[in-house]
Design a protein around this motif. Structure first.
Motif, PDB file in Angstrom:
ATOM      1  N   MET A   1      48.736-112.459 -74.057  1.00 44.78           N
ATOM      2  CA  MET A   1      47.606-113.270 -74.484  1.00 44.78           C
ATOM      3  C   MET A   1      46.368-112.800 -73.714  1.00 44.78           C
ATOM      4  SD  MET A   1      47.147-117.377 -74.219  1.00 44.78           S
ATOM      5  CE  MET A   1      47.766-117.899 -75.785  1.00 44.78           C
ATOM      6  N   GLN A   2      45.332-112.455 -74.419  1.00 40.21           N
ATOM      7  CA  GLN A   2      44.092-111.960 -73.821  1.00 40.21           C
ATOM      8  C   GLN A   2      42.981-113.008 -73.975  1.00 40.21           C
ATOM      9  OE1 GLN A   2      43.702-109.190 -72.173  1.00 40.21           O
ATOM     10  NE2 GLN A   2      45.746-108.403 -72.542  1.00 40.21           N
ATOM     11  N   PRO A   3      42.022-113.012 -73.062  1.00 43.88           N
ATOM     12  CA  PRO A   3      40.896-113.946 -73.199  1.00 43.88           C
ATOM     13  C   PRO A   3      40.031-113.568 -74.395  1.00 43.88           C
ATOM     14  CG  PRO A   3      40.592-112.509 -71.300  1.00 43.88           C
ATOM     15  CD  PRO A   3      41.941-112.212 -71.859  1.00 43.88           C
ATOM     16  N   PRO A   4      39.257-114.510 -74.894  1.00 44.49           N
ATOM     17  CA  PRO A   4      38.398-114.217 -76.043  1.00 44.49           C
ATOM     18  C   PRO A   4      37.389-113.114 -75.725  1.00 44.49           C
ATOM     19  CG  PRO A   4      38.272-116.533 -75.438  1.00 44.49           C
ATOM     20  CD  PRO A   4      39.123-115.866 -74.432  1.00 44.49           C
ATOM     21  N   HIS A   5      37.182-112.239 -76.665  1.00 43.84           N
ATOM     22  CA  HIS A   5      36.194-111.161 -76.586  1.00 43.84           C
ATOM     23  C   HIS A   5      36.442-110.225 -75.402  1.00 43.84           C
ATOM     24  CE1 HIS A   5      34.146-113.501 -79.600  1.00 43.84           C
ATOM     25  NE2 HIS A   5      34.034-114.514 -78.774  1.00 43.84           N
ATOM     26  N   TYR A   6      37.691-110.043 -75.010  1.00 47.96           N
ATOM     27  CA  TYR A   6      38.002-109.180 -73.871  1.00 47.96           C
ATOM     28  C   TYR A   6      37.652-107.722 -74.137  1.00 47.96           C
ATOM     29  CZ  TYR A   6      42.152-107.385 -76.233  1.00 47.96           C
ATOM     30  OH  TYR A   6      42.988-106.779 -77.106  1.00 47.96           O
ATOM     31  N   ASP A   7      37.594-107.343 -75.398  1.00 48.50           N
ATOM     32  CA  ASP A   7      37.323-105.956 -75.743  1.00 48.50           C
ATOM     33  C   ASP A   7      35.826-105.648 -75.835  1.00 48.50           C
ATOM     34  OD1 ASP A   7      37.117-107.638 -77.896  1.00 48.50           O
ATOM     35  OD2 ASP A   7      37.830-106.167 -79.352  1.00 48.50           O
ATOM     36  N   MET A   8      34.987-106.656 -75.653  1.00 47.34           N
ATOM     37  CA  MET A   8      33.544-106.484 -75.781  1.00 47.34           C
ATOM     38  C   MET A   8      32.917-106.255 -74.397  1.00 47.34           C
ATOM     39  SD  MET A   8      30.880-109.045 -77.694  1.00 47.34           S
ATOM     40  CE  MET A   8      31.875-109.013 -79.177  1.00 47.34           C
ATOM     41  N   HIS A   9      31.862-105.466 -74.338  1.00 53.97           N
ATOM     42  CA  HIS A   9      31.164-105.216 -73.074  1.00 53.97           C
ATOM     43  C   HIS A   9      30.601-106.543 -72.553  1.00 53.97           C
ATOM     44  CE1 HIS A   9      28.133-103.772 -70.247  1.00 53.97           C
ATOM     45  NE2 HIS A   9      28.880-102.671 -70.176  1.00 53.97           N
TER      46      HIS A   9
ATOM     47  N   LEU B   1      27.369-111.670 -72.872  1.00 51.56           N
ATOM     48  CA  LEU B   1      26.416-112.616 -72.280  1.00 51.56           C
ATOM     49  C   LEU B   1      25.185-112.776 -73.169  1.00 51.56           C
ATOM     50  CD1 LEU B   1      26.596-111.662 -68.508  1.00 51.56           C
ATOM     51  CD2 LEU B   1      27.352-113.790 -69.568  1.00 51.56           C
ATOM     52  N   TYR B   2      24.722-111.679 -73.743  1.00 47.49           N
ATOM     53  CA  TYR B   2      23.571-111.742 -74.639  1.00 47.49           C
ATOM     54  C   TYR B   2      23.899-112.578 -75.873  1.00 47.49           C
ATOM     55  CZ  TYR B   2      19.994-110.297 -77.942  1.00 47.49           C
ATOM     56  OH  TYR B   2      18.997-110.295 -78.875  1.00 47.49           O
ATOM     57  N   MET B   3      25.074-112.341 -76.444  1.00 39.83           N
ATOM     58  CA  MET B   3      25.476-113.084 -77.641  1.00 39.83           C
ATOM     59  C   MET B   3      25.605-114.583 -77.350  1.00 39.83           C
ATOM     60  SD  MET B   3      28.229-110.568 -79.462  1.00 39.83           S
ATOM     61  CE  MET B   3      28.751-111.866 -80.554  1.00 39.83           C
ATOM     62  N   MET B   4      26.046-114.918 -76.144  1.00 40.89           N
ATOM     63  CA  MET B   4      26.236-116.331 -75.805  1.00 40.89           C
ATOM     64  C   MET B   4      24.916-117.084 -75.730  1.00 40.89           C
ATOM     65  SD  MET B   4      29.277-115.937 -73.000  1.00 40.89           S
ATOM     66  CE  MET B   4      29.178-117.597 -72.408  1.00 40.89           C
ATOM     67  N   THR B   5      23.816-116.371 -75.500  1.00 36.40           N
ATOM     68  CA  THR B   5      22.519-117.040 -75.414  1.00 36.40           C
ATOM     69  C   THR B   5      21.949-117.371 -76.783  1.00 36.40           C
ATOM     70  OG1 THR B   5      21.315-114.950 -75.351  1.00 36.40           O
ATOM     71  CG2 THR B   5      21.990-115.900 -73.239  1.00 36.40           C
ATOM     72  N   LYS B   6      22.476-116.778 -77.820  1.00 32.17           N
ATOM     73  CA  LYS B   6      21.962-117.015 -79.168  1.00 32.17           C
ATOM     74  C   LYS B   6      22.377-118.395 -79.658  1.00 32.17           C
ATOM     75  CE  LYS B   6      20.009-113.131 -79.417  1.00 32.17           C
ATOM     76  NZ  LYS B   6      18.578-113.112 -79.310  1.00 32.17           N
ATOM     77  N   SER B   7      21.520-119.013 -80.437  1.00 34.16           N
ATOM     78  CA  SER B   7      21.771-120.372 -80.897  1.00 34.16           C
ATOM     79  C   SER B   7      22.928-120.461 -81.888  1.00 34.16           C
ATOM     80  CB  SER B   7      20.508-120.961 -81.532  1.00 34.16           C
ATOM     81  OG  SER B   7      20.133-120.176 -82.650  1.00 34.16           O
TER      82      SER B   7
ATOM     83  N   MET C   1      27.976-107.434 -70.806  1.00 37.62           N
ATOM     84  CA  MET C   1      26.542-107.708 -70.986  1.00 37.62           C
ATOM     85  C   MET C   1      26.233-108.071 -72.439  1.00 37.62           C
ATOM     86  SD  MET C   1      25.356-107.648 -68.046  1.00 37.62           S
ATOM     87  CE  MET C   1      23.625-107.814 -68.383  1.00 37.62           C
ATOM     88  N   LYS C   2      26.911-107.419 -73.363  1.00 32.92           N
ATOM     89  CA  LYS C   2      26.705-107.748 -74.772  1.00 32.92           C
ATOM     90  C   LYS C   2      27.195-109.167 -75.051  1.00 32.92           C
ATOM     91  CE  LYS C   2      27.568-106.184 -79.442  1.00 32.92           C
ATOM     92  NZ  LYS C   2      28.201-105.191 -80.306  1.00 32.92           N
TER      93      LYS C   2
END
Length: 116
Positions: free
Chosen positions: A1-9, A14-20, A11-12
């Motif tokens: 079992m892997q954490p969500p979005h483990y394959d994503m960079h 963190l940027y996506m999380m700031t979007k509404s 910084m990318k």
């Protein structure tokens, strides 16, 4: 079992999380988890910091507090305090003599001109 979005960079992500329009990850098998756990996740993952409970309040959440028996909690606290508080050194029964104080400065070396 892997954490969500483990394959994503990171910084990318963190940027996506700031979007509404970013949606927090969800549990895939909701039936495996209790309602108390769902409520705990919902409270602890609230985006708005003003609405999100503090860590102190989350410690008293029913999901967390059901596992904390007072004896267990006290032993954990005592173990943590033992790690944090420095041990008091025991007095040495046979202390070594104190070293002699150093002299005021280095000796002058006589040069040929000074030697008679």
């Amino acid at each position: 079992m892997q954490p969500p979005h483990y394959d994503m960079h990171p910084m990318k992500m963190l940027y996506m999380m700031t979007k509404s329009n970013y949606r927090s990850p969800t549990l895939k098998q909701k039936g495996k988890w209790t309602q108390k756990f769902h409520a705990f996740l919902k409270d602890s993952l609230t985006k708005n910091a003003k609405r999100r409970p503090t860590a102190d309040k989350l410690l008293f959440h029913p999901f967390v507090s059901q596992f904390l028996v007072s004896e267990t909690l006290q032993s954990l606290i005592q173990g943590t305090q033992a790690q944090v508080e420095p041990e008091q050194p025991e007095p040495d029964p046979d202390p070594e003599p104190a070293p002699e104080p150093a002299k005021a400065g280095p000796k002058r070396i006589a040069s040929r001109k000074n030697i008679k």
